[in-house]
Write a protein that holds these residues in place. Structure first.
Motif, PDB file in Angstrom:
ATOM      1  N   ASN A 123     -12.883  55.286 -48.663  1.00 12.80           N
ATOM      2  CA  ASN A 123     -12.774  54.114 -47.790  1.00 12.80           C
ATOM      3  C   ASN A 123     -13.308  52.910 -48.555  1.00 12.80           C
ATOM      4  O   ASN A 123     -14.446  52.941 -49.014  1.00 12.80           O
ATOM      5  CB  ASN A 123     -13.611  54.273 -46.510  1.00 12.80           C
ATOM      6  CG  ASN A 123     -13.240  55.478 -45.675  1.00 12.80           C
ATOM      7  OD1 ASN A 123     -14.113  56.154 -45.145  1.00 12.80           O
ATOM      8  ND2 ASN A 123     -11.957  55.770 -45.542  1.00 12.80           N
ATOM      9  N   SER A 126     -14.024  47.636 -44.600  1.00 14.27           N
ATOM     10  CA  SER A 126     -13.198  46.609 -43.963  1.00 14.27           C
ATOM     11  C   SER A 126     -13.442  45.253 -44.616  1.00 14.27           C
ATOM     12  O   SER A 126     -14.454  45.029 -45.300  1.00 14.27           O
ATOM     13  CB  SER A 126     -13.536  46.523 -42.472  1.00 14.27           C
ATOM     14  OG  SER A 126     -14.804  45.916 -42.294  1.00 14.27           O
ATOM     15  N   THR A 217     -10.886  48.921 -40.910  1.00 14.46           N
ATOM     16  CA  THR A 217     -11.353  50.307 -40.896  1.00 14.46           C
ATOM     17  C   THR A 217     -11.633  50.710 -39.451  1.00 14.46           C
ATOM     18  O   THR A 217     -12.746  51.093 -39.094  1.00 14.46           O
ATOM     19  CB  THR A 217     -12.602  50.459 -41.787  1.00 14.46           C
ATOM     20  OG1 THR A 217     -12.386  49.795 -43.018  1.00 14.46           O
ATOM     21  CG2 THR A 217     -12.874  51.924 -42.096  1.00 14.46           C
ATOM     22  N   PHE A 391     -11.832  56.083 -37.045  1.00 20.00           N
ATOM     23  CA  PHE A 391     -12.951  55.161 -36.852  1.00 20.00           C
ATOM     24  C   PHE A 391     -12.737  54.428 -35.537  1.00 20.00           C
ATOM     25  O   PHE A 391     -11.642  53.926 -35.261  1.00 20.00           O
ATOM     26  CB  PHE A 391     -13.025  54.156 -38.002  1.00 20.00           C
ATOM     27  CG  PHE A 391     -13.495  54.737 -39.297  1.00 20.00           C
ATOM     28  CD1 PHE A 391     -14.844  54.931 -39.536  1.00 20.00           C
ATOM     29  CD2 PHE A 391     -12.592  55.079 -40.288  1.00 20.00           C
ATOM     30  CE1 PHE A 391     -15.281  55.453 -40.738  1.00 20.00           C
ATOM     31  CE2 PHE A 391     -13.014  55.608 -41.493  1.00 20.00           C
ATOM     32  CZ  PHE A 391     -14.372  55.798 -41.715  1.00 20.00           C
ATOM     33  N   GLU A 417     -17.240  57.386 -35.971  1.00 22.95           N
ATOM     34  CA  GLU A 417     -16.201  58.059 -36.735  1.00 22.95           C
ATOM     35  C   GLU A 417     -16.083  59.505 -36.263  1.00 22.95           C
ATOM     36  O   GLU A 417     -17.075  60.129 -35.886  1.00 22.95           O
ATOM     37  CB  GLU A 417     -16.538  58.050 -38.233  1.00 22.95           C
ATOM     38  CG  GLU A 417     -15.494  58.734 -39.102  1.00 22.95           C
ATOM     39  CD  GLU A 417     -15.908  58.866 -40.557  1.00 22.95           C
ATOM     40  OE1 GLU A 417     -15.061  59.286 -41.370  1.00 22.95           O
ATOM     41  OE2 GLU A 417     -17.079  58.569 -40.880  1.00 22.95           O
ATOM     42  N   CYS A 573     -18.414  52.945 -43.107  1.00 27.18           N
ATOM     43  CA  CYS A 573     -17.390  53.849 -43.630  1.00 27.18           C
ATOM     44  C   CYS A 573     -18.039  54.731 -44.691  1.00 27.18           C
ATOM     45  O   CYS A 573     -19.238  54.608 -44.954  1.00 27.18           O
ATOM     46  CB  CYS A 573     -16.237  53.049 -44.249  1.00 27.18           C
ATOM     47  SG  CYS A 573     -16.746  51.990 -45.617  1.00 27.18           S
TER      48      CYS A 573
END
Length: 597
Positions: A123, A126, A217, A391, A417, A573
């Motif tokens: 990941n 974001s 994300t 997520f 998550e 993440c």
């Protein structure tokens, strides 16, 4: 399988790759850059800096080489490395939020660091996560538009191991051209589409996201992993091995050696200069000194970096004096603020014989799968344990925010998550001898709990006190309940009809009270091993924090930190891709300082 041969003169040779195995075998004592720690940060920096033929780089790694260790190459077998000789085998302090339990804390002690034994989830974070770093550090260099090209230098998207068409389940344009290989699962399972279809059926907060590396994300999609051609793609295989294969005479890699102290070598006006380090191979071994003409780059990780700084007299003065360490530089935030993601495993019986439960329970099956992998790099072993992840944000009108505010970086970043593993994921529990299972891992990715890493003794070979403080904040306790209820809601979707069986014996259910869910979480929670924030970044003139926005150590000349310890709060993440990106950006800072165009 590649083999290891111990050559003469303290050089470890494997397939023509050369590593120095003792400090006394090094041909020199001074280098332009001394990089301490060979994980994602250190391997990236060493490989990139050594591309300049006139720059000498020494990379020091406490562990050895992963060459010849098949489990470092086969993705699914990475879990077997945790607790092995390639692991630091740390243990946390007793965790108040976990009813006094302590737990193993895995960190890679090997070239490649934790990218050798992690579960490979990729990941990049974001856009909001990176923009928040920029806001907190007051440095636009860290905002997503500026970071985007450095992320693209880390990795590239490759087809899954089985070569199937995954159009619509990834966005190639969101990816770059760097050395780490990234792919969706190479061995699909029967629950993959069920999870994705349920996200479409249920909508928010589970909405389908075709690529969780496209800036937002939030949502549910196929899990992308650092896997290429069915093989783990690590900091070692992607960055360091190619640099060694290029036989760069300016890159020196020293293994099985630990940095034990940074040495002050002078001062510029009132600023102390640290451009030397002491190295040793054990508590009873000789200590050697190496010097950096430009910088020492600390990439020893969330545990090793603050511990080494404290051993060097850099940290909170009162704490250092309590251990009879002379304080040389007052930086009280060294070791403070540790964060990690707590994980609650939830177990469901499934009416199927297609789970992975049969793999590790049957030696002959595992041997056949290894033979298949050796022959074609295909099959179950090309996967990480999980194929799908989701997520989720907690609804904006939730009362949880009235008391605690919103800890996330923004609406493109998650609070929670779920990871879906098509087998019984032990995670501290003993697997049942029979049965087929779906494990749903419920995670809080925006925790407010803060812990610490501090020396226990002045012996650099003693483990420090590691306190992630899991579920230590009331927000985290409330959020984990929401995560668990989300898991129950998703598997109750009509897309799972006929698959989900009775709950595991003595297991909580969708009808359990909040108190019962929280008690269960405190009893069984583990970690996603995303420790960070023990040497946090802050604005140049801030009196808090440990490093400036260019990652140079505050109040010190000659030291830069390049690892996950510098994040001011935990990214929402999995974090390995962010550390690679951080390292690529660090090289840019170094280039601009020492090699301006």
């Amino acid at each position: 399988m590649r083999t290891l041969l111990l050559g003469a003169f303290g050089i470890l040779s494997s397939n023509a790759l050369q590593f120095y195995t003792s400090p006394q075998s090094l041909p020199r004592t001074a280098y332009d850059f001394v990089v301490i720690g060979g994980g994602a940060g250190g391997s990236t920096v060493a490989a990139r800096l050594s591309q300049r033929p006139n720059v000498t780089v020494l990379l020091v790694e406490a562990g050895g080489s992963p060459e010849g260790i098949l489990a470092t190459e086969i993705p699914y077998l990475g879990v077997a490395l945790q607790g092995s000789a390639l692991d630091w085998n740390y243990t946390t302090t007793n965790q108040t939020g976990l009813l006094g339990r302590s737990m193993a804390y895995e960190r890679g002690k090997v070239l490649g660091g934790s990218t050798i034994l992690n579960l490979m989830t990729w990941n990049r974070g974001s856009d909001d996560t990176w923009d928040d770093i920029a806001r907190k550090s007051t440095a636009d260099d860290w905002a997503w538009p500026a970071i985007d090209p450095f992320y693209r230098q880390t990795s590239h998207l490759v087809p899954p191991a089985d070569g199937r068409d995954v159009t619509g389940k990834e966005i190639p344009e969101a990816h770059g051209t760097g050395p780490v290989q990234v792919s969706v699962p190479g061995f699909p399972t029967e629950i993959d589409d069920k999870v994705l279809n349920a996200s479409l059926t249920l909508g928010s907060p589970f909405e389908f996201n075709p690529d969780l590396n496209d800036g937002r994300t939030v949502g549910t999609g196929l899990l992308q992993s650092s896997i290429g051609g069915g093989e783990r793609s690590s900091a070692y295989s992607a960055y360091l091995r190619p640099a060694l294969n290029a036989q760069r005479p300016n890159l020196y890699v020293l293994v099985n050696t630990q940095a034990t102290k940074l040495i002050q070598t002078g001062s510029n006006s009132v600023t102390p200069v640290f451009r030397a380090a002491l190295l040793s191979q054990g508590p009873n071994s000789t200590t050697y000194r190496v010097n950096a003409t430009k910088e020492i780059i600390l990439s020893a990780g969330v545990i090793g970096t603050p511990a080494l700084l404290q051993l060097s007299g850099i940290g909170g003065g009162n704490f250092l004096r309590s251990l009879q360490i002379e304080p040389l530089v007052e930086l009280s935030d060294v070791g403070r603020g540790m964060q990690d993601h707590p994980l609650v495993p939830m177990y469901f019986h499934v009416n199927s014989n297609q789970t992975f439960d049969h793999v590790f329970g049957n030696v002959s099956v595992l041997a056949a799968l290894e033979a298949q992998w050796n022959a074609s790099h295909t099959g179950i072993l090309t996967n990480s344990p999980g194929n799908t992840q989701g997520f989720m944000r907690i609804p904006a009108n939730s009362s949880i925010f009235e008391k605690f505010g919103d800890p996330s970086s923004g609406t493109n970043a998650a609070h929670l998550e779920l990871i879906f593993v098509y087998s019984f994921a032990p995670l501290g529990a003993i697997p049942p001898q029979m049965g087929s299972f779906l494990s749903v891992l419920a995670i809080v990715v925006s925790p407010l709990s803060r812990g610490s890493v501090h020396l226990k003794t002045t012996n650099p070979f003693d483990s420090p006190l590691i306190n992630p403080n899991y579920l230590g904040h009331d927000f985290d306790a409330a959020a984990v309940i929401v995560a668990m209820r989300n898991a129950f809601k998703l598997v109750a979707s009509s897309d799972f009809d006929g698959l989900i069986g009775d709950p595991l014996e003595n297991f909580i259910t969708a009808n359990s009270s909040d108190d019962d869910l929280l008690t269960y979480a405190r009893n069984v929670s583990g970690t996603v091993n995303h420790g960070c924030c023990t040497c946090s970044m802050s604005p140049n003139n801030a009196i808090w924090g440990v490093v400036n926005p260019d990652l140079r150590l505050k109040k010190v000349d000659g030291v830069r930190v390049v690892d996950a310890s510098v994040f001011h709060k935990i990214p929402e993440c999995h974090i390995q891709a962010l550390v690679y990106t951080l390292a690529e950006k660090a090289v840019d800072f170094i280039d601009k300082q020492y090699f301006p165009a």
